[in-house]
Enzyme design. Structure first.
Site, PDB file in Angstrom:
ATOM      1  N   CYS A   1       5.761 -13.554   0.650  1.00 53.65           N
ATOM      2  CA  CYS A   1       4.886 -13.952  -0.467  1.00 53.65           C
ATOM      3  C   CYS A   1       5.054 -15.389  -0.965  1.00 53.65           C
ATOM      4  O   CYS A   1       4.064 -16.101  -1.119  1.00 53.65           O
ATOM      5  CB  CYS A   1       5.094 -13.003  -1.629  1.00 53.65           C
ATOM      6  SG  CYS A   1       4.536 -11.333  -1.267  1.00 53.65           S
TER       7      CYS A   1
ATOM      8  N   GLY B   1       0.821  -1.217   0.000  1.00 58.66           N
ATOM      9  CA  GLY B   1       0.000   0.000   0.000  1.00 58.66           C
ATOM     10  C   GLY B   1       0.850   1.261   0.000  1.00 58.66           C
ATOM     11  O   GLY B   1       0.613   2.170  -0.822  1.00 58.66           O
TER      12      GLY B   1
ATOM     13  N   PHE C   1      15.201 -10.991   4.727  1.00 56.38           N
ATOM     14  CA  PHE C   1      15.009 -12.150   3.828  1.00 56.38           C
ATOM     15  C   PHE C   1      15.724 -11.980   2.498  1.00 56.38           C
ATOM     16  O   PHE C   1      15.920 -12.938   1.753  1.00 56.38           O
ATOM     17  CB  PHE C   1      13.524 -12.470   3.628  1.00 56.38           C
ATOM     18  CG  PHE C   1      12.801 -11.608   2.625  1.00 56.38           C
ATOM     19  CD1 PHE C   1      12.242 -10.391   2.984  1.00 56.38           C
ATOM     20  CD2 PHE C   1      12.663 -12.033   1.315  1.00 56.38           C
ATOM     21  CE1 PHE C   1      11.571  -9.606   2.055  1.00 56.38           C
ATOM     22  CE2 PHE C   1      11.980 -11.259   0.369  1.00 56.38           C
ATOM     23  CZ  PHE C   1      11.448 -10.037   0.742  1.00 56.38           C
TER      24      PHE C   1
HETATM   25  P1  NAD Z   1       1.688  -5.602   5.294  1.00 53.73           P
HETATM   26  O1  NAD Z   1       1.444  -6.474   6.464  1.00 53.73           O
HETATM   27  O2  NAD Z   1       2.988  -4.905   5.156  1.00 53.73           O
HETATM   28  O3  NAD Z   1       0.566  -4.444   5.261  1.00 53.73           O
HETATM   29  C1  NAD Z   1      -0.790  -4.667   5.425  1.00 53.73           C
HETATM   30  C2  NAD Z   1      -1.378  -3.511   6.220  1.00 53.73           C
HETATM   31  O4  NAD Z   1      -2.797  -3.636   6.255  1.00 53.73           O
HETATM   32  C3  NAD Z   1      -0.925  -3.478   7.690  1.00 53.73           C
HETATM   33  O5  NAD Z   1      -0.309  -2.240   7.971  1.00 53.73           O
HETATM   34  C4  NAD Z   1      -2.222  -3.681   8.489  1.00 53.73           C
HETATM   35  O6  NAD Z   1      -2.239  -2.953   9.695  1.00 53.73           O
HETATM   36  C5  NAD Z   1      -3.252  -3.163   7.506  1.00 53.73           C
HETATM   37  N1  NAD Z   1      -4.609  -3.669   7.743  1.00 53.73           N
HETATM   38  C6  NAD Z   1      -4.985  -4.957   7.966  1.00 53.73           C
HETATM   39  N2  NAD Z   1      -6.320  -5.022   8.092  1.00 53.73           N
HETATM   40  C7  NAD Z   1      -6.793  -3.757   7.942  1.00 53.73           C
HETATM   41  C8  NAD Z   1      -8.109  -3.182   7.952  1.00 53.73           C
HETATM   42  N3  NAD Z   1      -9.200  -3.957   8.112  1.00 53.73           N
HETATM   43  N4  NAD Z   1      -8.224  -1.849   7.798  1.00 53.73           N
HETATM   44  C9  NAD Z   1      -7.123  -1.065   7.620  1.00 53.73           C
HETATM   45  N5  NAD Z   1      -5.865  -1.557   7.560  1.00 53.73           N
HETATM   46  C10 NAD Z   1      -5.703  -2.897   7.726  1.00 53.73           C
HETATM   47  O7  NAD Z   1       1.382  -6.461   4.015  1.00 53.73           O
HETATM   48  P2  NAD Z   1       2.015  -6.269   2.549  1.00 53.73           P
HETATM   49  O8  NAD Z   1       3.343  -6.906   2.495  1.00 53.73           O
HETATM   50  O9  NAD Z   1       1.850  -4.850   2.138  1.00 53.73           O
HETATM   51  O10 NAD Z   1       1.048  -7.191   1.694  1.00 53.73           O
HETATM   52  C11 NAD Z   1      -0.276  -6.787   1.405  1.00 53.73           C
HETATM   53  C12 NAD Z   1      -0.837  -7.703   0.321  1.00 53.73           C
HETATM   54  O11 NAD Z   1      -0.076  -7.533  -0.885  1.00 53.73           O
HETATM   55  C13 NAD Z   1      -0.760  -9.195   0.650  1.00 53.73           C
HETATM   56  O12 NAD Z   1      -1.892  -9.830   0.117  1.00 53.73           O
HETATM   57  C14 NAD Z   1       0.496  -9.651  -0.083  1.00 53.73           C
HETATM   58  O13 NAD Z   1       0.447 -11.008  -0.426  1.00 53.73           O
HETATM   59  C15 NAD Z   1       0.457  -8.793  -1.324  1.00 53.73           C
HETATM   60  N6  NAD Z   1       1.778  -8.540  -1.918  1.00 53.73           N
HETATM   61  C16 NAD Z   1       2.858  -8.259  -1.136  1.00 53.73           C
HETATM   62  C17 NAD Z   1       4.094  -7.984  -1.723  1.00 53.73           C
HETATM   63  C18 NAD Z   1       5.315  -7.689  -0.887  1.00 53.73           C
HETATM   64  O14 NAD Z   1       6.409  -7.614  -1.447  1.00 53.73           O
HETATM   65  N7  NAD Z   1       5.215  -7.502   0.415  1.00 53.73           N
HETATM   66  C19 NAD Z   1       4.212  -7.985  -3.116  1.00 53.73           C
HETATM   67  C20 NAD Z   1       3.078  -8.263  -3.884  1.00 53.73           C
HETATM   68  C21 NAD Z   1       1.870  -8.534  -3.273  1.00 53.73           C
HETATM   69  C1  UDX Z   2       8.420 -11.771  -4.741  1.00 53.69           C
HETATM   70  C2  UDX Z   2       8.212 -11.623  -6.253  1.00 53.69           C
HETATM   71  O1  UDX Z   2       9.474 -11.506  -6.903  1.00 53.69           O
HETATM   72  C3  UDX Z   2       7.362 -10.396  -6.556  1.00 53.69           C
HETATM   73  O2  UDX Z   2       7.097 -10.320  -7.943  1.00 53.69           O
HETATM   74  C4  UDX Z   2       6.067 -10.502  -5.784  1.00 53.69           C
HETATM   75  O3  UDX Z   2       5.269  -9.366  -6.025  1.00 53.69           O
HETATM   76  C5  UDX Z   2       6.329 -10.666  -4.302  1.00 53.69           C
HETATM   77  O4  UDX Z   2       7.164 -11.817  -4.077  1.00 53.69           O
HETATM   78  P1  UDX Z   2      10.021 -10.637  -2.955  1.00 53.69           P
HETATM   79  O5  UDX Z   2       9.604 -11.764  -2.100  1.00 53.69           O
HETATM   80  O6  UDX Z   2       9.924  -9.258  -2.421  1.00 53.69           O
HETATM   81  O7  UDX Z   2       9.174 -10.641  -4.321  1.00 53.69           O
HETATM   82  O8  UDX Z   2      11.553 -10.835  -3.416  1.00 53.69           O
HETATM   83  P2  UDX Z   2      12.255 -11.791  -4.499  1.00 53.69           P
HETATM   84  O9  UDX Z   2      13.303 -11.004  -5.158  1.00 53.69           O
HETATM   85  O10 UDX Z   2      11.293 -12.475  -5.353  1.00 53.69           O
HETATM   86  O11 UDX Z   2      13.007 -12.856  -3.567  1.00 53.69           O
HETATM   87  C6  UDX Z   2      12.291 -13.809  -2.810  1.00 53.69           C
HETATM   88  C7  UDX Z   2      13.265 -14.720  -2.095  1.00 53.69           C
HETATM   89  O12 UDX Z   2      13.950 -15.565  -3.030  1.00 53.69           O
HETATM   90  C8  UDX Z   2      14.360 -13.969  -1.337  1.00 53.69           C
HETATM   91  O13 UDX Z   2      14.607 -14.612  -0.117  1.00 53.69           O
HETATM   92  C9  UDX Z   2      15.554 -14.082  -2.250  1.00 53.69           C
HETATM   93  O14 UDX Z   2      16.780 -13.983  -1.578  1.00 53.69           O
HETATM   94  C10 UDX Z   2      15.336 -15.471  -2.831  1.00 53.69           C
HETATM   95  N1  UDX Z   2      16.008 -15.647  -4.122  1.00 53.69           N
HETATM   96  C11 UDX Z   2      15.626 -14.923  -5.201  1.00 53.69           C
HETATM   97  C12 UDX Z   2      17.019 -16.597  -4.237  1.00 53.69           C
HETATM   98  O15 UDX Z   2      17.366 -17.278  -3.271  1.00 53.69           O
HETATM   99  N2  UDX Z   2      17.623 -16.769  -5.457  1.00 53.69           N
HETATM  100  C13 UDX Z   2      17.271 -16.056  -6.560  1.00 53.69           C
HETATM  101  O16 UDX Z   2      17.856 -16.274  -7.622  1.00 53.69           O
HETATM  102  C14 UDX Z   2      16.239 -15.089  -6.417  1.00 53.69           C
END
Ligand code: NAD
Ligand code: UDX
Length: 471
Positions: A276, A15, A338
């Protein structure tokens, strides 16, 4: 004229950065990011720019648009009511109990957000599914939203593909933007076009894909499974390399230069982490199982099993390498996030490595340039079941890598931070117990230089050091 209003529920890793980029690229739109966590919102609003997440380039973007057309707030209802478009980017972790525990995605927060929208909204809204969710969630959410009957909702799926550490780069220049909706409903298609227009401000139109809603939801789970599958494949190969004397980096390069395969995502490691990969694969496994597709479920599940095995065998290498016991030995853990360039520790392989070493009664000195010590200690209390008082006897977090390495028996690299390549290994070697060991879970250390200094080195998938041959 009223400015277009966007609200995003959830000010987390997705977000925060994704809305910052929309605000940055679309000065004519007001973007309000809301959350139930006071701490997170306060941090996003911090005058010093001490944001709740570390992401290269994020601070600059946020500071340039914050309080111009980007706002962070706890006023969820007000933001919903004012918005024309509402993104939902709440967390959807793996369910820990009840039906589907350990597999299914927990949609509680998503449903609560949807119910809030339904309760508050009095004017038509476009609701954008930004969180990663199981296929057909949009349909379920539509039922919750429309049940109130107060106004019209158009549901659009727009999964996020950013990777942490490169989020700003990924958001500014995405490989593709995916938007799915019910293509048979003209109002949904209209809503989809509004979102296409927003992204068109900075993403070339040919990279904005429009699909039906199920394809969009499923593509996100499949993309993460494919990426993780590559990592598990190369990690399985790393074990073969160690058994045969082949070198994993040479193999990965030779294989990856085939255009059909590609060089990216073939870096052997201690295992993949992050919030993820595992969650989304397990969600796909659950989906397959619930449809009776047992073979497909097993195939995807093995990606996670191999990842667990890789972490396990890395720790076994450490224990056996250190003469079959680490009890009372000081071990330096370099990196806790990570992956590099993030302070996020969710599902970090470092947690499992530390848990196992603590179980063996090692004394850990931990260093990470971006993860707060409180986060490291919280993660370890949670994974070991120790309270802080007890954990403090066995684990110390250092702010300086040299202090962390002082009088250590072994270095253990869990995150590939660039700065680890540049450390003064001569100084570190002098100050370590001998023989001085290094277990490189990311193959980032300068192995040849370190060997010439006297280190005994283990690298994932690298030919075994003769002095480790008995392992
Ligand atoms: P996050 O835990 O960092 O953030 C989620 C936020 O939502 C938290 O701050 C929480 O307090 C808030 N929240 C929860 N319930 C709520 C509600 N009812 N009203 C208002 N706020 C609320 O999570 P994130 O890493 O941002 O992931 C969010 C989604 O995006 C997940 O479904 C995840 O799988 C997806 N996603 C994450 C990544 C990533 O790299 N982290 C990448 C792609 C997709
Ligand atoms: C992943 C996806 O890449 C992204 O598109 C999605 O939206 C969220 O999940 P993220 O988890 O943030 O992103 O990082 P990513 O670069 O994919 O790495 C994931 C894990 O795999 C890390 O622990 C990384 O160190 C590991 N990794 C990645 C390896 O061990 N080897 C590689 O070659 C690549």
């Amino acid at each position: 004229m009223k400015r277009y209003q966007i609200c995003c529920i959830g000010a987390g890793y997705v977000g925060g950065p994704s809305m910052s980029i929309i605000a940055y690229q679309c000065p004519h739109i007001d973007v309000k990011v809301v959350d139930i966590s006071q701490e997170r919102i306060d941090s996003w609003n911090s005058p010093s720019g001490d944001l709740p997440i570390y992401e290269p380039g994020l601070r600059e973007v946020v500071l340039s648009v914050r309080n111009r057309n980007l706002f962070f707030s706890m006023e969820v209802d007000e933001a919903i009511e004012d918005a024309d478009m509402i993104f939902v980017a709440v967390n959807t972790p793996t369910k820990m109990r009840g039906l589907g525990a350990g597999r299914a995605a927990d949609l509680t927060r998503w449903e609560l957000a949807a119910r809030r929208i339904a309760a508050v909204a009095t004017t038509p809204k476009i609701v954008v599914e930004k969180s990663t969710v199981p296929i057909r969630t949009a349909e379920a959410i539509a039922s919750v939203l429309t049940a109130s009957g107060k106004t019209h909702f158009s549901i659009v799926s727009n999964p996020e593909f950013l990777a942490e550490g490169t989020a700003i780069q990924d958001l500014r220049n995405p490989d593709r933007v995916l938007i799915g909706t019910n293509t048979e409903d003209p109002r949904s298609v209209e809503a989809m076009n509004v979102l296409v227009d927003i992204y068109s401000h900075w993403v070339p139109r040919e990279r904005i894909l429009t699909t039906n809603v199920w394809s969009s939801e499923l593509s996100k789970l499949v993309a993460n499974s494919c990426l993780a599958q590559r990592v598990s494949t190369i990690n399985a190969v790393s074990e073969i390399c160690e058994a045969t004397g082949a070198d994993i980096d040479e193999v990965a390069n030779a294989v990856g230069l085939d255009n059909r395969i590609g060089v990216k995502f073939l870096k052997a490691s201690v295992g993949f982490g992050g919030s993820c990969f595992q969650k989304d694969i397990l969600s796909l496994v659950y989906l397959c199982e619930s449809m009776g597709l047992q073979e497909a479920a097993e195939y995807f599940y093995w990606i996670v099993k191999l990842n667990d095995h890789q972490k396990e065998r890395f720790v076994s290498r450490i224990i056996h390498g250190l003469f079959h016991t680490v009890t009372g030995k000081r071990i330096t853990v370099l990196g806790f996030a990570f992956k590099k360039d993030t302070g996020d520790t969710r599902e970090s392989p470092a947690i499992e490595v530390c848990r196992r070493l603590l179980y063996e009664k090692a004394i850990l000195s931990i260093y990470d340039p971006k993860v707060h010590s409180s986060q490291i200690l919280t993660d370890l209390c949670h994974s070991t079941g120790m309270d802080l008082l007890e954990l403090n006897k066995y684990a110390t977090v250092y702010a300086d890598p040299y202090e962390a390495c002082y009088q250590s028996h072994a270095l253990v690299v869990c995150t590939e931070w660039d700065l680890f390549k540049e450390l003064d290994f001569e100084r570190i070697y002098c100050e370590m117990e001998k023989p001085a060991f290094a277990f490189d879970g990311r193959n980032v250390l300068p192995h040849e230089t370190m060997k010439s200094l006297g280190f005994v080195i283990y690298g994932i998938g690298k030919p075994l050091d003769k002095r480790l041959n008995w392992v």
